[in-house]
Write a protein that holds these residues in place. Sequence first.
Motif, PDB file in Angstrom:
ATOM      1  N   UNK A  52       0.810  -1.228   0.000  1.00  0.00           N
ATOM      2  CA  UNK A  52       0.000   0.000   0.000  1.00  0.00           C
ATOM      3  C   UNK A  52       0.841   1.275   0.000  1.00  0.00           C
ATOM      4  N   UNK A  53       2.166   1.139   0.214  1.00  0.00           N
ATOM      5  CA  UNK A  53       3.034   2.328   0.217  1.00  0.00           C
ATOM      6  C   UNK A  53       4.046   2.275  -0.935  1.00  0.00           C
ATOM      7  N   UNK A  54       3.721   1.433  -1.937  1.00  0.00           N
ATOM      8  CA  UNK A  54       4.557   1.378  -3.142  1.00  0.00           C
ATOM      9  C   UNK A  54       6.043   1.191  -2.830  1.00  0.00           C
ATOM     10  N   UNK A  55       6.317   0.347  -1.803  1.00  0.00           N
ATOM     11  CA  UNK A  55       7.711   0.107  -1.423  1.00  0.00           C
ATOM     12  C   UNK A  55       8.500   1.414  -1.277  1.00  0.00           C
ATOM     13  N   UNK A  56       8.073   2.221  -0.334  1.00  0.00           N
ATOM     14  CA  UNK A  56       8.671   3.537  -0.066  1.00  0.00           C
ATOM     15  C   UNK A  56       8.502   4.493  -1.240  1.00  0.00           C
ATOM     16  N   UNK A  57       7.299   4.448  -1.837  1.00  0.00           N
ATOM     17  CA  UNK A  57       6.831   5.465  -2.780  1.00  0.00           C
ATOM     18  C   UNK A  57       7.491   5.388  -4.161  1.00  0.00           C
ATOM     19  N   UNK A  58       8.107   4.266  -4.462  1.00  0.00           N
ATOM     20  CA  UNK A  58       8.803   4.189  -5.749  1.00  0.00           C
ATOM     21  C   UNK A  58       8.006   3.459  -6.830  1.00  0.00           C
ATOM     22  N   UNK A  59       7.198   2.474  -6.420  1.00  0.00           N
ATOM     23  CA  UNK A  59       6.582   1.604  -7.412  1.00  0.00           C
ATOM     24  C   UNK A  59       5.280   2.220  -7.935  1.00  0.00           C
ATOM     25  N   UNK A  60       5.122   2.310  -9.231  1.00  0.00           N
ATOM     26  CA  UNK A  60       3.865   2.853  -9.765  1.00  0.00           C
ATOM     27  C   UNK A  60       3.064   1.847 -10.591  1.00  0.00           C
ATOM     28  N   UNK A  61       3.741   0.904 -11.232  1.00  0.00           N
ATOM     29  CA  UNK A  61       3.010  -0.037 -12.089  1.00  0.00           C
ATOM     30  C   UNK A  61       3.143  -1.488 -11.653  1.00  0.00           C
TER      31      UNK A  61
END
Length: 468
Positions: A52-61
């Motif tokens: 839910x946190x995109x692995x520290x805000x990096x993952x988008x797709x």
Amino acid sequence: MSLNQQWIDRDLAVLWHPCTQMKDHERLPLIPIKRGEGVWLEDFDGKRYIDAVSSWWVNVFGHANPRINQRIKDQVDQLEHVILAGFSHAPVIELSERLVNITPQGLDRVFYADNGSSCIEVALKMSFHYWLNRGQPGKKRFVTLTNSYHGETIAAMSVGDVPLFTETYKALLLDTLKVPSPDCYLRPEGVSWEAHSRTMFQAMERTLAEHHATIAAVIIEPLIQGAGGMRMYHPVYLKLLREACDRYGVHLIHDEIAVGFGRTGTLFACEQAGIRPDFLCLSKALTGGYLPLAACLTTEDVYQAFYDDYSTLRAFLHSHSYTGNPLACAAALATLDIFEQDNVIERNQALAQRMGDATAHLASHPHVAEVRQTGMVLAIEMVKDKATRQAYPWQERRGLQVFEHALTRGALLRPLGSVVYFLPPYIITPEQIDFLAEVAAEGIDLATRERAPVSVAQGLHPNFRDPG
Ligand SMILES: *Cc1c(COP(=O)(O)O)cnc(C)c1O
């Protein structure tokens, strides 16, 4: 012994983890991840977690995205890396062209670094050096907002103001000018985000008026102060700041490391203010969350201030070994392809709406002061006293209890202090958003009970169900 446990034992024997009091792991289980797919992470015992946190805000797709995977595979057979001084390669040239095209007009030059903090160092050094090259060596200070975060290296920390990260190292930091943040959580009751952001700009105006002769640049996180607790403000602040920087002859550095690439609802946050910064720092989602890469975009004016005969010693002699790494550039190109082909920004509007709808009821929770949202970031601020907004003592680590509960339910919901937030990959489904909202609500209920039970996440919660 479970497979997880075997990896945990080996890990704790040799690793030192980032942003972690390692002693916490005497109680808190470390989670070794075996594989990822889409929004899911899977550990060695087969348990799955929504990221839910995109692995520290990096993952988008999503994790293991087939399109990004393929591009990297193709690139690795062609060229894994080459020195970028005196040499170049196709992925870095193509990526630079595309970044110049998709960012605001006038940002025509791209300088690469290999992580966000280094990118901030590049922008700060370039701004100072620009004024030096233009015969104004006195312009050497930076203006920054309270509660801001720009990374962990010493200069990046200096322009940051989250005490948890900076206080210990105070003796090492550069002297900066701090201006109160337009953070709209702190606005008086009944005042709009826009009105509050305008009012708070007066302090910035005063600082620039008084000190502009010694100021190189203002550095700012546009629209969302991320590590400072996902605090938000209105784009009018950015517009007023651009005008003032022009009036006073001061650079404007936009740190869009966290908010760039669609996070705030537009491809870049500065678009919402209709402005162009002098330096635009990008990283994190730039490679879709695959590989470290950062880009500092700037103007032809800045570039020209360094362009001269070698003997004048005006060149920007800054480098990182992995500058413009071809594999990272390939991941970035695949990421940009997805933005271009999949109508991401428009699709995100429905997802953002769903995040808001699914969590709206939490605003009336007796220990929630605010549910706030900008685009694909939604934050829920837990407080001890709703009426006065008195915060929980940080020692109580209420957010950690939400985190632990979420793990038992199959969600990675790492909070910032008492702020629980969703910052999911854009491929999340509406049903998965509803599931996260349910888990967050349960976690907040548990964490805000008068004598909050300290549960250790072990095995599956009785309510565990795989939301698919
Ligand atoms: C994460 C972040 C940084 C630092 O990037 P790293 O790659 O972690 O060094 C800088 N600024 C902002 C706003 C960030 O969120």
